[in-house]
Design a protein around this motif. Structure first.
Motif, PDB file in Angstrom:
ATOM      1  N   GLU A 160       0.868  -1.242   0.178  1.00  0.00           N
ATOM      2  CA  GLU A 160       0.023   0.106  -0.066  1.00  0.00           C
ATOM      3  C   GLU A 160       0.714   1.315  -0.322  1.00  0.00           C
ATOM      4  O   GLU A 160       0.935   2.115  -0.129  1.00  0.00           O
ATOM      5  N   ASP A 161       1.734   0.931   0.739  1.00  0.00           N
ATOM      6  CA  ASP A 161       2.821   2.192   0.358  1.00  0.00           C
ATOM      7  C   ASP A 161       4.179   2.506  -0.695  1.00  0.00           C
ATOM      8  O   ASP A 161       4.782   3.870  -0.862  1.00  0.00           O
ATOM      9  N   GLY A 162       4.078   1.445  -2.195  1.00  0.00           N
ATOM     10  CA  GLY A 162       4.211   1.516  -3.202  1.00  0.00           C
ATOM     11  C   GLY A 162       5.140   0.853  -2.809  1.00  0.00           C
ATOM     12  O   GLY A 162       6.226   1.038  -3.729  1.00  0.00           O
ATOM     13  N   ARG A 163       5.751   0.124  -1.948  1.00  0.00           N
ATOM     14  CA  ARG A 163       7.321  -0.485  -1.809  1.00  0.00           C
ATOM     15  C   ARG A 163       6.921  -2.112  -2.586  1.00  0.00           C
ATOM     16  O   ARG A 163       6.161  -1.738  -2.814  1.00  0.00           O
ATOM     17  N   ARG A 164       7.663  -2.360  -3.507  1.00  0.00           N
ATOM     18  CA  ARG A 164       7.518  -3.664  -4.217  1.00  0.00           C
ATOM     19  C   ARG A 164       8.894  -4.500  -3.383  1.00  0.00           C
ATOM     20  O   ARG A 164       9.769  -4.617  -2.574  1.00  0.00           O
ATOM     21  N   SER A 165       8.214  -5.916  -4.494  1.00  0.00           N
ATOM     22  CA  SER A 165       8.715  -6.793  -2.828  1.00  0.00           C
ATOM     23  C   SER A 165       8.457  -8.112  -3.928  1.00  0.00           C
ATOM     24  O   SER A 165       7.507  -8.315  -5.004  1.00  0.00           O
ATOM     25  N   TRP A 166       9.315  -9.189  -3.473  1.00  0.00           N
ATOM     26  CA  TRP A 166       9.108 -10.544  -4.334  1.00  0.00           C
ATOM     27  C   TRP A 166       8.943 -11.713  -3.576  1.00  0.00           C
ATOM     28  O   TRP A 166       9.626 -12.210  -2.365  1.00  0.00           O
ATOM     29  N   PRO A 167       7.540 -11.815  -3.312  1.00  0.00           N
ATOM     30  CA  PRO A 167       7.196 -12.928  -2.806  1.00  0.00           C
ATOM     31  C   PRO A 167       7.687 -13.956  -2.441  1.00  0.00           C
ATOM     32  O   PRO A 167       7.787 -15.191  -3.483  1.00  0.00           O
ATOM     33  N   VAL A 168       7.801 -15.062  -1.724  1.00  0.00           N
ATOM     34  CA  VAL A 168       8.859 -16.655  -1.973  1.00  0.00           C
ATOM     35  C   VAL A 168       8.494 -17.560  -1.251  1.00  0.00           C
ATOM     36  O   VAL A 168       7.284 -16.881  -0.283  1.00  0.00           O
ATOM     37  N   ASN A 169       7.330 -18.265  -1.916  1.00  0.00           N
ATOM     38  CA  ASN A 169       6.834 -20.017  -1.332  1.00  0.00           C
ATOM     39  C   ASN A 169       7.436 -21.388  -1.948  1.00  0.00           C
ATOM     40  O   ASN A 169       8.180 -20.900  -3.210  1.00  0.00           O
ATOM     41  N   SER A 170       6.886 -22.170  -1.703  1.00  0.00           N
ATOM     42  CA  SER A 170       7.618 -23.130  -1.865  1.00  0.00           C
ATOM     43  C   SER A 170       8.943 -23.837  -1.975  1.00  0.00           C
ATOM     44  O   SER A 170       9.466 -23.963  -3.502  1.00  0.00           O
ATOM     45  N   TYR A 171      10.164 -22.344  -1.543  1.00  0.00           N
ATOM     46  CA  TYR A 171      11.502 -22.570  -1.609  1.00  0.00           C
ATOM     47  C   TYR A 171      11.463 -24.028  -2.063  1.00  0.00           C
ATOM     48  O   TYR A 171      12.477 -24.758  -2.594  1.00  0.00           O
ATOM     49  N   LEU A 172      11.591 -25.013  -0.386  1.00  0.00           N
ATOM     50  CA  LEU A 172      12.339 -26.143  -0.859  1.00  0.00           C
ATOM     51  C   LEU A 172      11.614 -27.271  -1.387  1.00  0.00           C
ATOM     52  O   LEU A 172      12.085 -28.624  -1.788  1.00  0.00           O
ATOM     53  N   GLU A 173      10.625 -26.991  -2.119  1.00  0.00           N
ATOM     54  CA  GLU A 173       9.938 -27.468  -3.152  1.00  0.00           C
ATOM     55  C   GLU A 173      10.378 -27.822  -4.232  1.00  0.00           C
ATOM     56  O   GLU A 173      10.532 -27.044  -5.588  1.00  0.00           O
ATOM     57  N   GLU A 174      11.663 -27.904  -5.056  1.00  0.00           N
ATOM     58  CA  GLU A 174      12.194 -28.380  -5.773  1.00  0.00           C
ATOM     59  C   GLU A 174      11.472 -28.470  -6.969  1.00  0.00           C
ATOM     60  O   GLU A 174      10.705 -29.676  -7.062  1.00  0.00           O
ATOM     61  N   GLY A 175      12.155 -28.224  -8.283  1.00  0.00           N
ATOM     62  CA  GLY A 175      11.439 -28.479  -9.451  1.00  0.00           C
ATOM     63  C   GLY A 175      10.616 -27.737 -10.250  1.00  0.00           C
ATOM     64  O   GLY A 175      12.323 -26.489 -10.355  1.00  0.00           O
ATOM     65  N   ALA A 176      10.009 -28.593 -12.291  1.00  0.00           N
ATOM     66  CA  ALA A 176       9.894 -27.228 -12.341  1.00  0.00           C
ATOM     67  C   ALA A 176       8.964 -26.224 -12.272  1.00  0.00           C
ATOM     68  O   ALA A 176       8.035 -26.381 -11.272  1.00  0.00           O
ATOM     69  N   ARG A 177       9.131 -24.709 -12.948  1.00  0.00           N
ATOM     70  CA  ARG A 177       8.946 -23.879 -12.831  1.00  0.00           C
ATOM     71  C   ARG A 177       8.343 -23.189 -14.539  1.00  0.00           C
ATOM     72  O   ARG A 177       9.458 -22.933 -14.779  1.00  0.00           O
ATOM     73  N   THR A 178       7.543 -22.031 -14.424  1.00  0.00           N
ATOM     74  CA  THR A 178       6.461 -22.084 -15.521  1.00  0.00           C
ATOM     75  C   THR A 178       6.567 -20.194 -15.092  1.00  0.00           C
ATOM     76  O   THR A 178       6.333 -19.681 -13.659  1.00  0.00           O
ATOM     77  N   SER A 179       7.111 -19.542 -16.168  1.00  0.00           N
ATOM     78  CA  SER A 179       7.441 -18.064 -16.045  1.00  0.00           C
ATOM     79  C   SER A 179       6.635 -17.914 -17.106  1.00  0.00           C
ATOM     80  O   SER A 179       6.767 -17.970 -18.548  1.00  0.00           O
ATOM     81  N   ASN A 180       7.245 -16.347 -17.167  1.00  0.00           N
ATOM     82  CA  ASN A 180       6.243 -15.465 -18.209  1.00  0.00           C
ATOM     83  C   ASN A 180       6.718 -14.460 -18.182  1.00  0.00           C
ATOM     84  O   ASN A 180       6.899 -12.854 -17.699  1.00  0.00           O
ATOM     85  N   TRP A 181       8.064 -15.420 -19.186  1.00  0.00           N
ATOM     86  CA  TRP A 181       9.586 -14.439 -19.377  1.00  0.00           C
ATOM     87  C   TRP A 181       9.757 -14.049 -20.724  1.00  0.00           C
ATOM     88  O   TRP A 181      10.364 -14.693 -21.526  1.00  0.00           O
TER      89      TRP A 181
END
Length: 244
Positions: A160-181
């Protein structure tokens, strides 16, 4: 088999507009610190895994390397490399890093920039690298930082104060991820920080440097557009050596 997204015409064209594509190594913000991890390349036999446009291959030859072999799964990337960075001492070869075989004791340096997070069976590849290195040979590489690859849905959040953050979840669950890059559903492999380190140890390589890259104060002053990269490490830089 590696997802060969770089041979997709739309993705390849979008990738070509990135600063590091147009400006080479000097346009990659992590390059100055990655360069400091390199050994003396004079008369060195070098392997570049995921060589892309061949910028590092050309750098290695310019730094005195005797022979450089660049491997990439993408024929489009290799064609661009042969166009931009051809040299008699450089050989560009098409190969999937999932199945690549390297000659025993064939290299004084194995290098890779931002390629290993596309490789599913990285343990097998590290075994090949350890086998290919000569005694006292160096292994230097960068990957997307595990904090970057961990989330099941990758993206910034705004508070709400305009700060940006990168949320981290599933850190210990290794494996495939899909990203829109640059395109939808780009497939990457998430693994933890400790997995990278233990993989080096398991294959008999001695860690010599570890760095979680983010812009320094000086780099941020020169490139204010990197401000978000201070919120979490962007890249993991690692260097190791094959013992005598």
């Amino acid at each position: 088999m590696t997802q060969n997204i770089y041979d997709d015409p739309a993705f390849f064209d979008a990738y070509a507009t990135l600063p590091r594509s147009m400006g080479g190594l000097d346009a990659a913000p992590e390059w100055p610190r990655l360069r400091r991890l390199l050994p003396n390349l004079d008369a060195c036999d070098v392997i570049d895994l995921g060589c892309g446009y061949g910028w590092f291959c050309a750098y290695a030859v310019g730094a005195g390397a005797r022979a450089v072999t660049g491997f990439d799964v993408s024929e489009k990337m290799l064609a661009r490399a042969r166009s931009l960075n051809a040299h008699p001492a450089i050989t560009y070869l098409a190969s999937d890093l999932e199945t690549l075989r390297l000659g025993r004791k064939s290299a004084g340096l194995v290098y890779s920039s931002l390629a290993f997070h596309y490789v599913e069976n990285l343990d097998r590849l590290f075994s090949e690298i350890a086998r290919a290195l000569r005694p006292q040979g160096a292994f230097v590489f960068s990957v997307e930082h595990p904090m970057l690859t961990a989330p099941q849905v990758q993206g910034w959040m705004n508070s709400e104060d305009g700060r940006r953050s990168w949320p981290v979840n599933s850190y210990l669950e290794e494996g495939a991820r899909t990203s829109n890059w640059l395109a939808d559903s780009v497939l990457k492999q998430h693994r933890t920080f400790s997995t990278y380190l233990n993989m080096l140890v398991r294959h008999g390589l001695t860690l010599s440097h570890c760095e979680e890259w983010g812009p320094s104060d000086a780099e941020l002053a020169a490139q204010p557009e990197l401000a978000d990269e201070r919120q979490r490490p962007t890249f993991l830089l690692l260097a190791a050596q094959k013992p005598i």
